[in-house]
Design a protein around this motif. Sequence first.
Motif, short mmCIF file in Angstrom:
data_model
loop_
_atom_site.label_atom_id
_atom_site.label_comp_id
_atom_site.label_asym_id
_atom_site.label_seq_id
_atom_site.Cartn_x
_atom_site.Cartn_y
_atom_site.Cartn_z
N ASP A 53 0.84 -1.19 0.00
CA ASP A 53 0.00 0.00 0.00
C ASP A 53 0.88 1.24 0.00
O ASP A 53 0.66 2.18 0.74
N GLY A 55 1.36 3.28 -2.52
CA GLY A 55 1.01 4.21 -3.57
C GLY A 55 1.28 3.68 -4.95
O GLY A 55 0.81 4.21 -5.94
N GLY A 56 2.08 2.58 -5.02
CA GLY A 56 2.23 1.90 -6.29
C GLY A 56 3.44 2.34 -7.08
O GLY A 56 3.90 3.46 -7.03
N ASP A 57 3.95 1.37 -7.81
CA ASP A 57 5.08 1.60 -8.69
C ASP A 57 4.91 0.67 -9.87
O ASP A 57 4.93 -0.54 -9.70
N ARG A 79 -0.95 -2.01 -14.66
CA ARG A 79 -0.09 -1.23 -13.79
C ARG A 79 -0.40 -1.54 -12.33
O ARG A 79 -1.55 -1.75 -11.95
N GLU A 81 -0.50 0.35 -9.73
CA GLU A 81 -1.42 1.26 -9.07
C GLU A 81 -2.86 1.01 -9.49
O GLU A 81 -3.79 1.25 -8.70
N ASP A 82 -3.09 0.53 -10.71
CA ASP A 82 -4.46 0.23 -11.13
C ASP A 82 -4.96 -1.06 -10.49
O ASP A 82 -6.11 -1.15 -10.06
N THR A 84 -4.25 -2.24 -7.71
CA THR A 84 -4.46 -2.10 -6.27
C THR A 84 -5.42 -0.97 -5.92
O THR A 84 -5.62 -0.70 -4.73
N SER A 85 -6.03 -0.35 -6.91
CA SER A 85 -6.95 0.75 -6.61
C SER A 85 -8.29 0.64 -7.32
O SER A 85 -9.20 1.41 -7.04
N THR A 97 -13.26 2.09 -5.76
CA THR A 97 -12.17 2.80 -5.09
C THR A 97 -12.23 2.64 -3.57
O THR A 97 -11.29 3.01 -2.88
N ALA A 100 -9.30 0.38 -1.59
CA ALA A 100 -8.01 1.05 -1.41
C ALA A 100 -8.11 2.17 -0.38
O ALA A 100 -7.15 2.46 0.34
#
Length: 330
Positions: A53, A55-57, A79, A81-82, A84-85, A97, A100
């Motif tokens: 968690d 913010g993603g990379d 991606r 971030e996608d 995980t969100s 959303t 997350a």
Amino acid sequence: MGPAGDARVKIILPPELPASQITPEPVYRARRQLMGLGLASPLLALAGCAGADDGGDAAAPGAPAGAGAAGGGAEELTRFEDATSYNNFYEFGTAKTDPARYASSLEPAPWSVVVGGEAELTGTFPLEDLLAITAAQDRTYRLRCVEGWSMVIPWQGLPLGEVLRHFKPTSRAKYVAFTTLADPRQMPGLRYPSINWPYREGLRIDEAMHPLALLATGMYGKPLPNQNGAPLRLVVPWKYGFKSIKSIIRIDFTEAMPPTSWNQLQPEEYGFYSNVNPDVDHPRWSQRSERRIAGTASKLFAERIPTLPFNGYGEQVAGLYAGMDLRKWF
């Protein structure tokens, strides 16, 4: 967990990565504990699976740049971030959303799983004991939801069949039932009766024993984030994503077909089997194509593509359903 789960699942074999590159945190901890007891751990370091968690990379450590599809070729990873969100986990809210935003309240450690029913070995087992049952693996799957979107996610975890065999199911065990944690203190979505809590799912035992089924513990080379089902979730690549139950706290071997949450709530829309089938439409939309979540920072969805029977795994799993009317047993 919502009807889309995290999308539908298609197995895609990832490129080889050196074991030294990635050691997921739960595996590392379990191995350290076993070493402290003077035991040798059979666990292996794993490549790829969507993550923390932070913010993603998009280039999370250990994530392969691409993955070979079941039918050949390559597919672009969703991606980090996608993945995980944008997902469903109704225990934290019904908007995609919400997980997350609100799943930070989940406490994935310490964790234990109750194993019961028609098996010789039953009881309550710490997660560390489950991790020690069999060598972990890395796999990349294409996941598709019943709402028409899909993702390509690299997972890490334990082969479900090997874990289940450890508990020695008896000849009376025809199905495997799974139950999600239901704790209102940790899960604000439980305040609303959108589902008859706790969330439940199930598989026929031969489906559960199939080598493609996975108990996932991580993604993109990191432990599972809370919103994606920490610390233990199911991934079944040839079925729609809502079968991939999250945050598992109980596994039962049963003789009768177990009740499952969305099938109980809307049986005309969500069948027990829920195999990906482009010829069987949802009552409110077509299932013949899907929108791939493989976009950019400014565009979530890529092109729409045809949906494949069994999510492209027909060669591996179609024999499980020989002689069945897949329109009736959808």
